[in-house]
Design an enzyme around this catalytic site. Structure first.
Site, PDB file in Angstrom:
ATOM      1  N   GLU A   1      -0.847  42.147  27.694  1.00 31.92           N
ATOM      2  CA  GLU A   1      -1.013  41.810  29.112  1.00 31.92           C
ATOM      3  C   GLU A   1      -0.166  42.774  29.923  1.00 31.92           C
ATOM      4  OE1 GLU A   1      -3.393  39.868  30.219  1.00 31.92           O
ATOM      5  OE2 GLU A   1      -3.864  39.797  28.097  1.00 31.92           O
TER       6      GLU A   1
ATOM      7  N   CYS B   1       3.579  40.325  38.146  1.00 33.04           N
ATOM      8  CA  CYS B   1       2.351  41.090  37.893  1.00 33.04           C
ATOM      9  C   CYS B   1       1.262  40.648  38.846  1.00 33.04           C
ATOM     10  CB  CYS B   1       1.918  40.897  36.449  1.00 33.04           C
ATOM     11  SG  CYS B   1       1.714  39.173  36.032  1.00 33.04           S
TER      12      CYS B   1
HETATM   13  P1  NAP Z   1       8.018  47.344  30.162  1.00 32.93           P
HETATM   14  O1  NAP Z   1       8.968  48.360  30.588  1.00 32.93           O
HETATM   15  O2  NAP Z   1       6.685  47.766  29.688  1.00 32.93           O
HETATM   16  O3  NAP Z   1       8.754  46.504  29.009  1.00 32.93           O
HETATM   17  C1  NAP Z   1       8.161  45.368  28.426  1.00 32.93           C
HETATM   18  C2  NAP Z   1       8.740  45.170  27.047  1.00 32.93           C
HETATM   19  O4  NAP Z   1       8.358  46.267  26.221  1.00 32.93           O
HETATM   20  C3  NAP Z   1      10.265  45.130  27.034  1.00 32.93           C
HETATM   21  O5  NAP Z   1      10.677  44.188  26.091  1.00 32.93           O
HETATM   22  C4  NAP Z   1      10.610  46.541  26.577  1.00 32.93           C
HETATM   23  O6  NAP Z   1      11.856  46.633  25.957  1.00 32.93           O
HETATM   24  C5  NAP Z   1       9.502  46.792  25.583  1.00 32.93           C
HETATM   25  N1  NAP Z   1       9.275  48.186  25.230  1.00 32.93           N
HETATM   26  C6  NAP Z   1       9.591  49.303  25.940  1.00 32.93           C
HETATM   27  N2  NAP Z   1       9.204  50.400  25.255  1.00 32.93           N
HETATM   28  C7  NAP Z   1       8.625  49.975  24.112  1.00 32.93           C
HETATM   29  C8  NAP Z   1       8.010  50.619  22.994  1.00 32.93           C
HETATM   30  N3  NAP Z   1       7.901  51.936  22.905  1.00 32.93           N
HETATM   31  N4  NAP Z   1       7.524  49.845  22.002  1.00 32.93           N
HETATM   32  C9  NAP Z   1       7.598  48.514  22.057  1.00 32.93           C
HETATM   33  N5  NAP Z   1       8.190  47.833  23.080  1.00 32.93           N
HETATM   34  C10 NAP Z   1       8.675  48.562  24.097  1.00 32.93           C
HETATM   35  O7  NAP Z   1       7.756  46.255  31.312  1.00 32.93           O
HETATM   36  P2  NAP Z   1       8.842  45.438  32.137  1.00 32.93           P
HETATM   37  O8  NAP Z   1       9.495  46.334  33.108  1.00 32.93           O
HETATM   38  O9  NAP Z   1       9.687  44.637  31.210  1.00 32.93           O
HETATM   39  O10 NAP Z   1       7.914  44.392  32.912  1.00 32.93           O
HETATM   40  C11 NAP Z   1       7.229  44.705  34.085  1.00 32.93           C
HETATM   41  C12 NAP Z   1       5.767  45.003  33.775  1.00 32.93           C
HETATM   42  O11 NAP Z   1       5.186  43.884  33.123  1.00 32.93           O
HETATM   43  C13 NAP Z   1       4.941  45.200  35.032  1.00 32.93           C
HETATM   44  O12 NAP Z   1       4.051  46.250  34.809  1.00 32.93           O
HETATM   45  C14 NAP Z   1       4.201  43.879  35.182  1.00 32.93           C
HETATM   46  O13 NAP Z   1       3.003  43.961  35.916  1.00 32.93           O
HETATM   47  C15 NAP Z   1       3.966  43.524  33.755  1.00 32.93           C
HETATM   48  N6  NAP Z   1       3.709  42.092  33.578  1.00 32.93           N
HETATM   49  C16 NAP Z   1       2.444  41.697  33.280  1.00 32.93           C
HETATM   50  C17 NAP Z   1       2.151  40.356  33.139  1.00 32.93           C
HETATM   51  C18 NAP Z   1       0.768  39.894  32.810  1.00 32.93           C
HETATM   52  O14 NAP Z   1       0.598  38.742  32.448  1.00 32.93           O
HETATM   53  N7  NAP Z   1      -0.230  40.745  32.912  1.00 32.93           N
HETATM   54  C19 NAP Z   1       3.173  39.414  33.304  1.00 32.93           C
HETATM   55  C20 NAP Z   1       4.455  39.856  33.597  1.00 32.93           C
HETATM   56  C21 NAP Z   1       4.727  41.208  33.736  1.00 32.93           C
HETATM   57  P3  NAP Z   1      13.131  47.237  26.753  1.00 32.93           P
HETATM   58  O15 NAP Z   1      13.400  46.272  27.836  1.00 32.93           O
HETATM   59  O16 NAP Z   1      14.178  47.265  25.713  1.00 32.93           O
HETATM   60  O17 NAP Z   1      12.709  48.588  27.239  1.00 32.93           O
END
Ligand code: NAP
Length: 518
Positions: A286, A320
């Site tokens: 997601e 999001c």
């Molecule tokens: P993110 O930077 O993509 O990080 C999400 C998760 O992925 C974190 O636990 C992060 O760990 C991990 N991660 C980073 N690099 C990775 C890799 N190479 N392999 C595996 N995992 C990795 O997103 P965020 O800043 O936490 O959240 C904001 C984003 O989430 C926005 O784009 C928002 O729209 C989206 N979101 C979507 C929904 C939905 O239901 N569609 C709901 C909520 C949020 P680290 O923190 O250690 O980097």
């Protein structure tokens, strides 16, 4: 008998008893500033030398927790532990697994203020947003518990005269759960508990911005007696251990919520077969959004202005589902813009430890810089109507609610996810043009339409291409069981979290047919 599911009521923060309880919980969390948190793999707590100091974004001099970061070696150990435990856990009846979730929901109610207070300090949610996040996590536990009881029961099939047929939902194996920080309890708990109740074992890698909230969830699961090794808490940097967890041959499924960039990377890496791997990895991803609220000429403008402001600036635009584009038909554009700007200017911003502050900080220094860079881009692409600067308190990452007018549909601030309190006002010639603009991004998560005309609303039902469409209401605030949640196109795999189809993603169905004729 288990009572039917209902959504958890929210805490009323006008009640002095609740105010006192929340203040006491914030004080308790503050008394634990700087506490060290280990990994939890199987029945072991493991402290490492690599420490993540988690900062309060409202007050950057406060360290909420010092959380051990996993190495690749420890991440491998977590997967091996989960794989071993899976052989036992998969045999536990669905109803018994469900009871762990129902008990966890009860325990979460007992620790409700503490969990919400943790989110206030760890990720800068205001009291109401934090409490809504805890209520949503409780809903996830209650809902998925009941769903698993349903899926664990008899599944109707067409009768065949000479055969006895059955269909059973089996778990998959080791699930890697990778949540974002913006719903650090609800989404993290939702993905983990769905995997667990379906009979999988979990390696939970929380966001580096919110590992303390996730630690408390792991603690709760232990408090309700979940066998060690079913949930393995494995914080660490996404870039350091993320790829490793995804690529591991014993990983069976990855449940991810986060940005488009990371989600697509996970999808790509998971598609490659590692040596020794005997399955196609399941990926639930997601991702982001560029959500729009469309306002027709015949809309209730006051309701639309309220809906836009709450959707764009609630939790600092870091949802999001947040509205980042207001697409408004020419005839009402100026009037709506001035109402939205007036409401945005009246928002109270500051450290969310104080109940009075509605808008808090953005999550991190990195986010602060990325959002302010987009504000500079916005100044070139549109006309700044209000905000645009840092707000609140210089000790935190505060950004004023910011509105740009006269933004072109193809402008960067109208196409790229900013994930902060920045709203682009876009003018449409007419309603059809507005829907065309709304659909013209790579995303498709949420959207709203304000109109008094049923025919216009019907057109949006057919043509507004988003996973969650709202008519005459805000675009945020999906409720478990009420608004199953997930997006189209680059917003993800449309998993419909909090809905009746969700647990199927964590299972595989087996059909068994016995020939009965002698
Ligand atoms: P993110 O930077 O993509 O990080 C999400 C998760 O992925 C974190 O636990 C992060 O760990 C991990 N991660 C980073 N690099 C990775 C890799 N190479 N392999 C595996 N995992 C990795 O997103 P965020 O800043 O936490 O959240 C904001 C984003 O989430 C926005 O784009 C928002 O729209 C989206 N979101 C979507 C929904 C939905 O239901 N569609 C709901 C909520 C949020 P680290 O923190 O250690 O980097």
């Amino acid at each position: 008998m288990i009572r039917p599911f209902t959504n958890e009521p929210l805490i009323d923060f006008n009640d002095p008893t609740n105010i006192a309880a929340m203040e006491a919980s914030i004080a308790k969390v503050e008394s634990e500033l700087g506490k060290e948190y280990p990994l939890r793999i199987g029945d072991k707590e493991i402290f490492t030398d690599d420490i993540n100091e988690v900062i309060n974004p409202s007050n950057t001099s406060e360290v909420i927790g010092r959380v051990s970061r996993s190495t690749r070696e420890l991440a491998g150990k977590a997967i091996e532990t989960a794989a071993e435990k899976f052989e036992e856990w998969k045999r536990v009846p669905a109803e018994v697994r469900a009871r762990y979730l129902l008990r966890a929901a009860e325990r979460m109610r007992q620790r409700r203020f503490e969990l919400s207070a943790t989110m206030v300090l760890e990720v800068g949610k205001n009291w109401v947003e934090a409490d809504a996040g805890t209520a949503e996590a409780i809903d996830m536990l209650e809902f998925y518990g009941r769903e698993m009881i349903r899926l664990g029961g008899h599944q109707p099939l067409t009768c065949s005269p000479s055969e006895e047929n059955e269909l059973r939902y089996l778990p998959l194996g080791v699930a890697i759960v990778i949540p974002p920080w913006n719903f650090p309890n609800a989404i993290m708990c939702g993905m983990s508990s769905a995997a667990i109740v379906a009979g999988n074992t979990v390696v939970l890698k929380p966001s580096s911005n919110s590992p303390v909230t996730a630690y408390k969830f792991a603690e709760i699961m232990e408090e309700v007696g979940l066998p060690a090794g079913v949930l393995n808490y494995c914080p660490g940097s996404g870039s350091e251990v993320g790829d490793f967890l995804v690529e591991h041959p014993k990983t069976r499924l990855i449940a991810f919520t986060g940005s488009k960039e990371v989600g697509l990377r996970i999808n790509e890496l998971a598609a490659k077969i590692s040596p020794g791997q005997v399955w196609i990895k399941r990926v639930i991803a997601e991702m982001g959004g560029k959500d729009a609220i469309v306002v027709a000429e015949d809309a209730d403008l006051e309701a639309a202005a309220d809906g836009i402001v709450i959707s764009a600036f609630g939790y600092q635009g870091q949802k999001c589902s947040a509205c980042s584009r207001a697409i408004v038909v020419d005839g009402v554009y100026d009037e709506l813009l001035s109402r939205v700007a007036e409401k945005a200017k009246a928002i109270r911003i500051g450290p969310v430890k104080s109940r009075e502050n509605w808008m808090g900080p953005v999550i991190s220094k990195q986010a602060f810089h990325s959002i302010t860079d987009y504000i500079e881009i916005g100044k070139r692409e549109g006309q700044l109507v209000c905000g645009g600067g840092p707000g609140g308190d210089p000790n935190g990452y505060f950004i004023e609610p910011t509105v740009f007018a006269e933004v072109a549909p193809e402008a960067r601030i109208a196409q790229e996810e900013i994930f902060g309190p920045v709203l682009a006002f876009i003018k449409a010639r007419d309603y059809d043009h507005a829907l065309e603009i709304a659909n013209d991004t790579p995303y498709g998560l949420t959207g709203s339409v304000y109109s008094r005309c049923q025919l216009k609303l019907e057109k949006a039902r057919e043509e507004f291409h988003v996973g969650n469409l709202y008519l005459n209401r805000k675009s945020t605030g999906a409720l478990v069981g009420v608004h199953p949640f997930g997006g189209f196109n680059m917003s993800g795999t449309d998993s419909k979290a909090g809905g009746s189809d969700y647990l199927l993603l964590y299972t595989q169905a087996k059909t068994t047919s016995q020939f009965m004729s002698l």
